[in-house]
Design a protein around this motif. Structure first.
Motif, PDB file in Angstrom:
ATOM      1  N   THR A  56       0.838  -1.201   0.000  1.00 40.41           N
ATOM      2  CA  THR A  56       0.000   0.000   0.000  1.00 40.41           C
ATOM      3  C   THR A  56       0.866   1.241   0.000  1.00 40.41           C
ATOM      4  OG1 THR A  56      -1.757  -1.143   1.237  1.00 40.41           O
ATOM      5  CG2 THR A  56      -1.808   1.262   1.233  1.00 40.41           C
ATOM      6  N   VAL A  57       0.581   2.140  -0.918  1.00 36.49           N
ATOM      7  CA  VAL A  57       1.289   3.407  -1.040  1.00 36.49           C
ATOM      8  C   VAL A  57       0.461   4.503  -0.387  1.00 36.49           C
ATOM      9  CG1 VAL A  57       2.250   5.102  -2.635  1.00 36.49           C
ATOM     10  CG2 VAL A  57       2.311   2.659  -3.220  1.00 36.49           C
ATOM     11  N   GLU A  58       1.081   5.247   0.538  1.00 31.15           N
ATOM     12  CA  GLU A  58       0.432   6.411   1.150  1.00 31.15           C
ATOM     13  C   GLU A  58       1.229   7.660   0.819  1.00 31.15           C
ATOM     14  OE1 GLU A  58      -0.988   5.665   5.385  1.00 31.15           O
ATOM     15  OE2 GLU A  58       0.405   3.988   5.043  1.00 31.15           O
ATOM     16  N   ARG A  59       0.516   8.713   0.506  1.00 32.91           N
ATOM     17  CA  ARG A  59       1.117  10.034   0.313  1.00 32.91           C
ATOM     18  C   ARG A  59       0.472  10.987   1.285  1.00 32.91           C
ATOM     19  NH1 ARG A  59       0.362  12.190  -5.431  1.00 32.91           N
ATOM     20  NH2 ARG A  59      -1.744  12.531  -4.642  1.00 32.91           N
ATOM     21  N   GLN A  88      -2.483   0.531  -4.461  1.00 31.14           N
ATOM     22  CA  GLN A  88      -2.155  -0.772  -3.903  1.00 31.14           C
ATOM     23  C   GLN A  88      -1.759  -1.724  -5.023  1.00 31.14           C
ATOM     24  OE1 GLN A  88      -5.659  -2.024  -1.660  1.00 31.14           O
ATOM     25  NE2 GLN A  88      -4.703  -1.359   0.246  1.00 31.14           N
ATOM     26  N   GLY A  89      -0.930  -2.685  -4.678  1.00 31.40           N
ATOM     27  CA  GLY A  89      -0.557  -3.729  -5.621  1.00 31.40           C
ATOM     28  C   GLY A  89      -0.140  -4.976  -4.870  1.00 31.40           C
ATOM     29  N   GLU A  90      -0.181  -6.097  -5.532  1.00 35.76           N
ATOM     30  CA  GLU A  90       0.196  -7.363  -4.911  1.00 35.76           C
ATOM     31  C   GLU A  90       1.553  -7.827  -5.430  1.00 35.76           C
ATOM     32  OE1 GLU A  90      -2.915 -10.202  -5.499  1.00 35.76           O
ATOM     33  OE2 GLU A  90      -4.190  -9.291  -3.958  1.00 35.76           O
ATOM     34  N   ARG A 103       4.872   6.773   2.285  1.00 30.42           N
ATOM     35  CA  ARG A 103       5.040   5.569   3.093  1.00 30.42           C
ATOM     36  C   ARG A 103       4.589   4.388   2.251  1.00 30.42           C
ATOM     37  NH1 ARG A 103       5.183   4.345   8.700  1.00 30.42           N
ATOM     38  NH2 ARG A 103       4.246   2.330   9.248  1.00 30.42           N
ATOM     39  N   PHE A 104       5.406   3.339   2.228  1.00 31.58           N
ATOM     40  CA  PHE A 104       5.062   2.128   1.496  1.00 31.58           C
ATOM     41  C   PHE A 104       5.092   0.961   2.469  1.00 31.58           C
ATOM     42  CE2 PHE A 104       6.565  -1.426  -1.394  1.00 31.58           C
ATOM     43  CZ  PHE A 104       5.310  -1.672  -1.917  1.00 31.58           C
ATOM     44  N   THR A 105       3.960   0.288   2.604  1.00 32.70           N
ATOM     45  CA  THR A 105       3.804  -0.797   3.570  1.00 32.70           C
ATOM     46  C   THR A 105       3.506  -2.090   2.825  1.00 32.70           C
ATOM     47  OG1 THR A 105       2.934   0.735   5.233  1.00 32.70           O
ATOM     48  CG2 THR A 105       2.517  -1.611   5.568  1.00 32.70           C
ATOM     49  N   VAL A 106       4.273  -3.129   3.120  1.00 28.78           N
ATOM     50  CA  VAL A 106       4.029  -4.460   2.585  1.00 28.78           C
ATOM     51  C   VAL A 106       3.558  -5.336   3.735  1.00 28.78           C
ATOM     52  CG1 VAL A 106       4.970  -6.433   1.353  1.00 28.78           C
ATOM     53  CG2 VAL A 106       5.791  -4.130   0.823  1.00 28.78           C
ATOM     54  N   GLU A 107       2.342  -5.844   3.636  1.00 29.70           N
ATOM     55  CA  GLU A 107       1.767  -6.585   4.750  1.00 29.70           C
ATOM     56  C   GLU A 107       2.636  -7.794   5.093  1.00 29.70           C
ATOM     57  OE1 GLU A 107      -2.149  -7.612   3.499  1.00 29.70           O
ATOM     58  OE2 GLU A 107      -1.483  -8.989   1.928  1.00 29.70           O
ATOM     59  N   GLY A 108       2.836  -7.991   6.383  1.00 24.81           N
ATOM     60  CA  GLY A 108       3.636  -9.103   6.855  1.00 24.81           C
ATOM     61  C   GLY A 108       5.125  -8.877   6.793  1.00 24.81           C
ATOM     62  N   GLY A 144       6.628  -5.043   6.553  1.00 23.86           N
ATOM     63  CA  GLY A 144       6.926  -3.778   7.208  1.00 23.86           C
ATOM     64  C   GLY A 144       6.739  -2.600   6.283  1.00 23.86           C
ATOM     65  N   SER A 145       7.321  -1.460   6.673  1.00 22.21           N
ATOM     66  CA  SER A 145       7.130  -0.212   5.943  1.00 22.21           C
ATOM     67  C   SER A 145       8.464   0.495   5.725  1.00 22.21           C
ATOM     68  CB  SER A 145       6.200   0.734   6.720  1.00 22.21           C
ATOM     69  OG  SER A 145       4.929   0.167   6.934  1.00 22.21           O
ATOM     70  N   THR A 146       8.453   1.414   4.779  1.00 24.79           N
ATOM     71  CA  THR A 146       9.553   2.322   4.563  1.00 24.79           C
ATOM     72  C   THR A 146       8.969   3.701   4.269  1.00 24.79           C
ATOM     73  OG1 THR A 146      11.603   2.725   3.332  1.00 24.79           O
ATOM     74  CG2 THR A 146       9.762   1.776   2.092  1.00 24.79           C
ATOM     75  N   GLU A 147       9.682   4.743   4.679  1.00 24.35           N
ATOM     76  CA  GLU A 147       9.189   6.113   4.529  1.00 24.35           C
ATOM     77  C   GLU A 147      10.246   6.981   3.861  1.00 24.35           C
ATOM     78  OE1 GLU A 147       7.761   7.789   8.149  1.00 24.35           O
ATOM     79  OE2 GLU A 147       6.228   6.238   8.439  1.00 24.35           O
ATOM     80  N   LEU A 148       9.758   8.009   3.184  1.00 18.50           N
ATOM     81  CA  LEU A 148      10.616   8.930   2.444  1.00 18.50           C
ATOM     82  C   LEU A 148       9.966  10.295   2.442  1.00 18.50           C
ATOM     83  CD1 LEU A 148      13.057   9.477   0.538  1.00 18.50           C
ATOM     84  CD2 LEU A 148      11.632   8.652  -1.337  1.00 18.50           C
ATOM     85  N   ILE A 149      10.756  11.320   2.714  1.00 19.46           N
ATOM     86  CA  ILE A 149      10.281  12.708   2.723  1.00 19.46           C
ATOM     87  C   ILE A 149      10.941  13.454   1.577  1.00 19.46           C
ATOM     88  CG2 ILE A 149      10.103  14.838   4.074  1.00 19.46           C
ATOM     89  CD1 ILE A 149      10.489  12.988   6.579  1.00 19.46           C
ATOM     90  N   LEU A 150      10.172  14.223   0.849  1.00 17.58           N
ATOM     91  CA  LEU A 150      10.680  15.004  -0.293  1.00 17.58           C
ATOM     92  C   LEU A 150      10.668  16.480   0.039  1.00 17.58           C
ATOM     93  CD1 LEU A 150      11.332  12.938  -2.485  1.00 17.58           C
ATOM     94  CD2 LEU A 150       9.176  12.301  -1.395  1.00 17.58           C
ATOM     95  N   GLU A 151      11.717  17.167  -0.350  1.00 20.10           N
ATOM     96  CA  GLU A 151      11.735  18.627  -0.151  1.00 20.10           C
ATOM     97  C   GLU A 151      12.366  19.309  -1.368  1.00 20.10           C
ATOM     98  OE1 GLU A 151      15.949  19.292   2.206  1.00 20.10           O
ATOM     99  OE2 GLU A 151      14.103  19.283   3.378  1.00 20.10           O
TER     100      GLU A 151
END
Length: 259
Positions: free
Chosen positions: A183-186, A193-195, A245-250, A252-259
């Motif tokens: 799941t992609v969050e902005r 979302q994708g599998e 934020r990108f979360t892969v179920e089971g 974890g997640s990774t986050e990135l901030i853009l400026e």
């Protein structure tokens, strides 16, 4: 016309250092096929190593139907990840550092044993035994405002546009990667979302392709190297101030901030 790989690699480095837009170039340097394009890529990477450190792994691109359709290319491509471009979750990236920053949303694997050149092709079972850990990842790319549809030879020659892999925590156990949902969050809102099955049916399948690609070139995929396996969804081009934020179920997640 023989491919002028060294001259092309030098010209590419200058283009990156001066943040120039990409104009399809590979054929101008004599590249007629993918072998020629990878020869140019090798020369570019050789020149990038003093700036970014040694190879720590690979990226694989265009592994999902959505990405292949977006780019009008029907097969995967590979590029090299260098040390300074292996980055950790939470990093801040400045859009101004490169020409046109894009994000891709991937499952990255860590290789647990050498996959050396051999006569027999590598299989899914071989890769399943070789992968020691998995992690959610962004791939940061720079398409340098490339015209679409893409010139695949120029894409490959330009190190498949890799500018970074932003990793979450590696896990040494994981669920069925074909079935996991990413799941992609902005800015806190889910936008896509994708599998895992989106990348050639399973995220290990692109690694099979890479291991065989390297084997055919007499090269080894080494223990400890990472492989980012391709985007589960289409590329996003962020705006200043975006937090992804990108979360892969089971996993974890990774986050990135853009400026």
């Amino acid at each position: 016309m023989a491919v002028k790989a060294q001259q092309a690699g030098e010209a590419l480095l200058e283009d990156h250092l001066h943040k120039r837009n990409l104009v399809p170039f590979a054929r101008n340097w004599g590249a007629e096929n993918l072998e020629d394009a990878y020869a140019i890529q090798a020369e570019l990477v050789r020149r990038l190593v003093p700036l970014h450190g040694p190879r720590v792994g690979y990226k694989i691109g265009l592994t999902s139907p959505r990405m292949q359709q977006m780019c009008s290319i029907e097969h995967p491509v590979g590029g090299v990840v260098l040390a300074s471009r292996r980055q950790t979750s939470g990093i801040v990236r400045r859009l101004s550092d490169i020409v046109h920053l894009g994000l891709e949303f991937e499952i990255c694997v860590r290789i647990g044993r050498d996959l050396r050149p051999r006569s027999a092709p590598y299989t899914m079972d071989d890769i399943a035994q070789a992968v020691s850990a998995v992690a959610p990842a962004f791939e940061v790319i720079d398409d340098r405002n490339s015209p679409y549809p893409l010139d695949v030879l120029s894409l490959v020659a330009d190190n498949a546009w890799n500018e970074g892999i932003v990793l979450g925590e590696f896990r040494e156990s994981w669920p069925d990667l074909a079935k996991v949902r990413g799941t992609v969050e902005r800015n806190g809102e889910a936008i896509d979302q994708g599998e895992g099955s989106a990348v050639l049916g399973h995220p290990f399948a692109p690694v099979v392709w890479l291991a065989n690609h390297l084997s055919a070139r007499g090269e080894t995929l080494r223990a400890g190297e990472i492989v980012s396996t391709g985007s589960l969804v289409t590329t996003r081009f962020p705006e200043p101030g975006d937090r992804f934020r990108f979360t892969v179920e089971g996993i974890g997640s990774t986050e990135l901030i853009l400026e």
